[in-house]
Design a protein around this motif. Structure first.
Motif, short mmCIF file in Angstrom:
data_model
loop_
_atom_site.label_atom_id
_atom_site.label_comp_id
_atom_site.label_asym_id
_atom_site.label_seq_id
_atom_site.Cartn_x
_atom_site.Cartn_y
_atom_site.Cartn_z
N GLY A 1 0.82 -1.20 0.00
CA GLY A 1 0.00 0.00 0.00
C GLY A 1 0.86 1.25 0.00
N TYR A 2 0.71 2.06 -1.02
CA TYR A 2 1.43 3.33 -1.09
C TYR A 2 0.82 4.17 -2.21
CZ TYR A 2 3.82 1.45 -5.18
OH TYR A 2 4.08 0.91 -6.41
N GLY A 3 0.98 5.47 -2.09
CA GLY A 3 0.54 6.37 -3.15
C GLY A 3 -0.95 6.29 -3.41
N SER A 4 -1.29 6.34 -4.67
CA SER A 4 -2.70 6.27 -5.08
C SER A 4 -3.15 4.82 -5.16
CB SER A 4 -2.87 6.95 -6.44
OG SER A 4 -2.27 6.14 -7.45
N PRO A 5 -4.47 4.58 -5.21
CA PRO A 5 -4.95 3.21 -5.39
C PRO A 5 -4.42 2.57 -6.67
CG PRO A 5 -6.74 4.63 -4.70
CD PRO A 5 -5.58 5.52 -4.96
N ALA A 6 -4.25 3.35 -7.73
CA ALA A 6 -3.70 2.81 -8.97
C ALA A 6 -2.25 2.36 -8.79
CB ALA A 6 -3.80 3.86 -10.08
N ASP A 7 -1.47 3.11 -8.00
CA ASP A 7 -0.09 2.71 -7.71
C ASP A 7 -0.06 1.36 -7.00
OD1 ASP A 7 0.89 5.13 -8.72
OD2 ASP A 7 0.82 6.10 -6.76
N THR A 8 -0.92 1.21 -6.00
CA THR A 8 -0.95 -0.04 -5.23
C THR A 8 -1.47 -1.20 -6.08
OG1 THR A 8 -1.25 1.19 -3.17
CG2 THR A 8 -1.89 -1.13 -3.14
N ASN A 9 -2.45 -0.93 -6.93
CA ASN A 9 -2.96 -1.96 -7.83
C ASN A 9 -1.84 -2.51 -8.71
OD1 ASN A 9 -4.17 -2.42 -10.84
ND2 ASN A 9 -5.62 -3.14 -9.30
N GLU A 10 -0.98 -1.63 -9.17
CA GLU A 10 0.14 -2.05 -10.02
C GLU A 10 1.08 -2.98 -9.24
OE1 GLU A 10 3.82 -0.01 -12.56
OE2 GLU A 10 2.27 1.24 -11.64
N ARG A 11 1.35 -2.65 -7.96
CA ARG A 11 2.22 -3.50 -7.15
C ARG A 11 1.52 -4.82 -6.82
NH1 ARG A 11 6.72 -2.68 -3.78
NH2 ARG A 11 7.22 -1.01 -5.25
N PHE A 12 0.19 -4.79 -6.58
CA PHE A 12 -0.58 -6.02 -6.39
C PHE A 12 -0.28 -7.01 -7.52
CE2 PHE A 12 -4.57 -4.45 -3.89
CZ PHE A 12 -3.87 -4.58 -2.70
N LYS A 13 -0.43 -6.50 -8.74
CA LYS A 13 -0.30 -7.37 -9.91
C LYS A 13 1.13 -7.88 -10.06
CE LYS A 13 -4.29 -5.31 -12.20
NZ LYS A 13 -4.80 -4.36 -13.21
N TYR A 14 2.10 -7.08 -9.65
CA TYR A 14 3.49 -7.52 -9.66
C TYR A 14 3.67 -8.69 -8.70
CZ TYR A 14 8.51 -7.43 -8.64
OH TYR A 14 9.82 -7.79 -8.41
N LEU A 15 3.13 -8.57 -7.49
CA LEU A 15 3.28 -9.61 -6.48
C LEU A 15 2.54 -10.89 -6.87
CD1 LEU A 15 2.91 -7.39 -3.28
CD2 LEU A 15 4.98 -8.58 -4.01
N VAL A 16 1.34 -10.74 -7.43
CA VAL A 16 0.59 -11.91 -7.89
C VAL A 16 1.37 -12.63 -8.99
CG1 VAL A 16 -1.50 -12.67 -9.09
CG2 VAL A 16 -1.67 -11.02 -7.21
N GLU A 17 1.95 -11.87 -9.89
CA GLU A 17 2.75 -12.44 -10.97
C GLU A 17 3.92 -13.26 -10.43
OE1 GLU A 17 5.61 -10.83 -14.63
OE2 GLU A 17 4.16 -9.48 -13.70
N HIS A 18 4.43 -12.84 -9.26
CA HIS A 18 5.58 -13.53 -8.68
C HIS A 18 5.19 -14.57 -7.62
CE1 HIS A 18 8.97 -11.42 -10.58
NE2 HIS A 18 8.11 -10.42 -10.71
N GLY A 19 3.90 -14.90 -7.55
CA GLY A 19 3.49 -16.04 -6.73
C GLY A 19 2.82 -15.73 -5.42
N GLN A 20 2.43 -14.47 -5.18
CA GLN A 20 1.70 -14.18 -3.95
C GLN A 20 0.34 -14.87 -3.97
OE1 GLN A 20 1.99 -10.48 -1.68
NE2 GLN A 20 -0.08 -10.00 -2.32
N ALA A 21 -0.07 -15.42 -2.80
CA ALA A 21 -1.28 -16.22 -2.75
C ALA A 21 -2.51 -15.47 -2.23
CB ALA A 21 -1.05 -17.46 -1.87
N GLY A 22 -2.32 -14.25 -1.73
CA GLY A 22 -3.45 -13.47 -1.22
C GLY A 22 -3.07 -12.00 -1.19
N LEU A 23 -4.06 -11.13 -1.31
CA LEU A 23 -3.81 -9.69 -1.29
C LEU A 23 -3.83 -9.18 0.15
CD1 LEU A 23 -6.01 -8.49 -4.28
CD2 LEU A 23 -3.60 -9.17 -4.29
#
Length: 557
Positions: free
Chosen positions: A74-96
């Motif tokens: 979580g940082y910056g705008s919701p769009a910024d955090t959404n971008e990092r979400f997708k990065y983490l999911v791409e690398h194997g994160q199992a939950g937000l």
């Protein structure tokens, strides 16, 4: 003697950091069966999946399912955090796992004249439903487990945003999976003034969430008692259990007064714990918590459903154990703390990023934290058997010792009239400050050795340079401007009508659940500040705890 040789000799004769545990328990050289002879295996320990669940709440533990691998983001705008979400999911994160900035945490809008410098800094900014839409863009709510890390009395608004988003997408909210932290009493100890964490209103809002989720969202955890933040203040392992369990008792009693039966909601209560640096003590602490929780739920609250007796917990490795000196050493600290959590039977795990003492995690630091969990799960073999350290004389001794010490703390709080009164009187704050001072003094006096900080130091110019993540000023500025534009262009007549309806509901009294009218207000794009401000007024508090905006009425005049 050369300087290099002197350093080698000093290192050789450097004494062990402590011959006591982190929580100041004496440690013998050797532990034998005599140290645990008073324990009855079936009564005090038992097999995994059997009461009192000391060895684990599941018989097969990770053979059935690995722990959920989350990284707080979580940082910056919701769009910024959404971008990092997708990065983490791409690398194997199992939950937000999303955390919010200070204005959102305290129920204050991003366009408030006194919070501009705090927007998006320690979490993401989420004042309206529009922001939740941007945060979760492209993420299937019906297929993901989401953890909403907001503890304060503003938590109902964030939950309402999530529910409203699901409903607008025609998703059955009873199918939503996830957790909202919802532990507003502990918010008093996170550096916020009492005006931003009123105890009576905090307890009411917390119970509203428990009641609403119990009746409408049976796959959702309506409370995640935040032992972690308490521990980050400097308290020890028994205090972490004692203080957080006393918080839980307060919420449980509030839900019972509301008319809920214990077995209706207790199976969906969870804890958010620390895994600190004292390896064996932290494993013992989490095993002790399972035993103590099972006993408390069975004997004090007369729970009948076995699920109510099972201590469910997520772990956040200890941010306060990390230091900015020689920051790459933090990768090692985090790995040991994560290993302790897994050996203790954690259900959900967040690993700190090695750069946490310096700033928000970079993508690289986030990836290393996630890889730490993946290596533990898939390479080390530590998840192959349940409670592999069970039966260790030392570990069983420590587990029992922490149970005893935590029970003493709970008895002390009970004698003070319960946690609510203990907070009101200032006793809890005093205990936390006393523990924090003691910890810092021991580091200063080198009674506790911290590698890179007060031993095995290197000159500042030789420190490893690390990349620092910085929140975009332009992104934050755009976030604030977008909120102003939304407030101007939305249907403010509908907003006023929804806030009036919510005010009338709040005026009906303590037992009137405010989640339904908050959901309706959220759908009109009423902001978190407008919703919380309106409720505050009903409860005799100022609309604006920062003392700038006199009344919400001015917005709709």
């Amino acid at each position: 003697m050369s300087e290099c040789y002197e350093k080698m000799v000093d290192a050789y004769f450097e004494k062990p950091s402590r011959l006591r545990t982190w929580s100041d328990f004496d440690i013998k050289t050797t532990y034998t069966p005599e140290d645990v002879s008073h324990l009855n295996y079936k009564k005090d320990i038992a097999d995994p999946g059997k009461y009192p669940y000391t060895r684990g709440i599941h018989e097969d533990m990770y053979r059935g399912k690995y722990w959920t691998r989350r990284e707080v983001c979580g940082y910056g705008s919701p769009a910024d955090t959404n971008e990092r979400f997708k990065y983490l999911v791409e690398h194997g994160q199992a939950g937000l796992d999303v955390i919010f900035d200070i204005p959102t945490m305290t129920g204050i809008d991003a366009d408030h004249p006194r919070v501009e410098d705090d927007v998006g800094i320690q979490g993401t900014s989420l004042p309206t439903l529009k922001d939740m839409e941007l945060l979760m863009e492209g993420i299937p709510l019906d297929r993901v487990s989401a953890s909403l890390v907001i503890t304060s009395y503003a938590a109902p608004v964030i939950l309402a945003q999530y529910i409203a988003l699901a409903q607008n997408q025609n998703i059955d909210i009873s199918k939503l999976r996830g957790t909202i932290q919802n532990d507003p009493l502990h918010h008093r100890f996170c550096g916020y003034p009492p005006s931003m964490s009123p105890l009576e209103l905090s307890l009411k809002m917390a119970v509203d969430i428990i009641e609403y989720c119990t009746k409408n969202m049976l796959m959702w955890y309506p409370m995640n008692i935040n032992a972690y933040d308490l521990r980050e203040n400097g308290i020890n392992a028994p205090q972490e259990i004692g203080f957080s369990f006393a918080m839980a008792i307060t919420y449980i009693e509030g839900a019972l007064r509301r008319g809920l039966a214990i077995d209706e909601f207790a199976p969906r209560l969870a804890f958010y714990c620390s895994s600190h640096i004292d390896f064996f003590e932290e494993i013992a602490k989490l095993r002790a918590a399972r035993r103590l929780w099972a006993k408390m739920m069975k004997e004090r609250f007369k729970a009948k459903d076995p699920r109510s007796l099972k201590f469910r917990f997520g772990v956040h490795t200890a941010g306060c154990s990390l230091v900015p000196q020689q920051p790459l050493n933090n990768i090692i600290r985090v790995a040991y703390e994560a290993l302790a959590a897994v050996l203790a039977g954690v259900q959900s795990l967040h690993c700190c990023s090695y750069d946490e003492p310096i700033g928000l995690p970079t993508e690289t630091a986030h990836q290393i934290a996630l890889r730490t969990q993946q290596i533990l799960a898939y390479e080390t073999g530590v998840a192959n058997t349940t409670d592999p350290l069970g039966g260790s004389y030392y570990l069983e001794y420590l587990t029992d010792k922490i149970v005893d010490e935590a029970e003493k703390i709970l008895d002390e709080i009970e004698g003070r009239g319960g946690m609510f009164k203990a907070i009101q009187s200032g006793w809890v704050t005093a205990e936390i400050e006393k523990a924090a001072y003691k910890y810092q003094k021991e580091i200063k006096d080198r009674e506790r050795l911290v590698v890179g900080m007060n031993t095995f130091q290197i000159p500042p110019e030789e420190e490893t340079a690390v990349e620092v993540h910085r929140v975009s000023h332009e992104s934050v500025k755009e976030q604030i401007e977008n909120l102003k534009i939304l407030k101007k262009n939305r249907d403010n007549a509908k907003v006023k009508k929804s806030l009036d309806a919510m005010r009338r509901a709040a005026e009906k009294g303590e037992k009137e659940n405010l989640i339904p009218p908050i959901i309706e207000a959220v759908k009109t794009y009423a902001s978190i500040g407008e919703i919380i401000g309106t409720v505050r007024e009903v409860y005799g508090l100022s609309y604006d705890p920062l003392g700038v905006i006199q009344s919400g009425i001015a917005h709709f005049a």
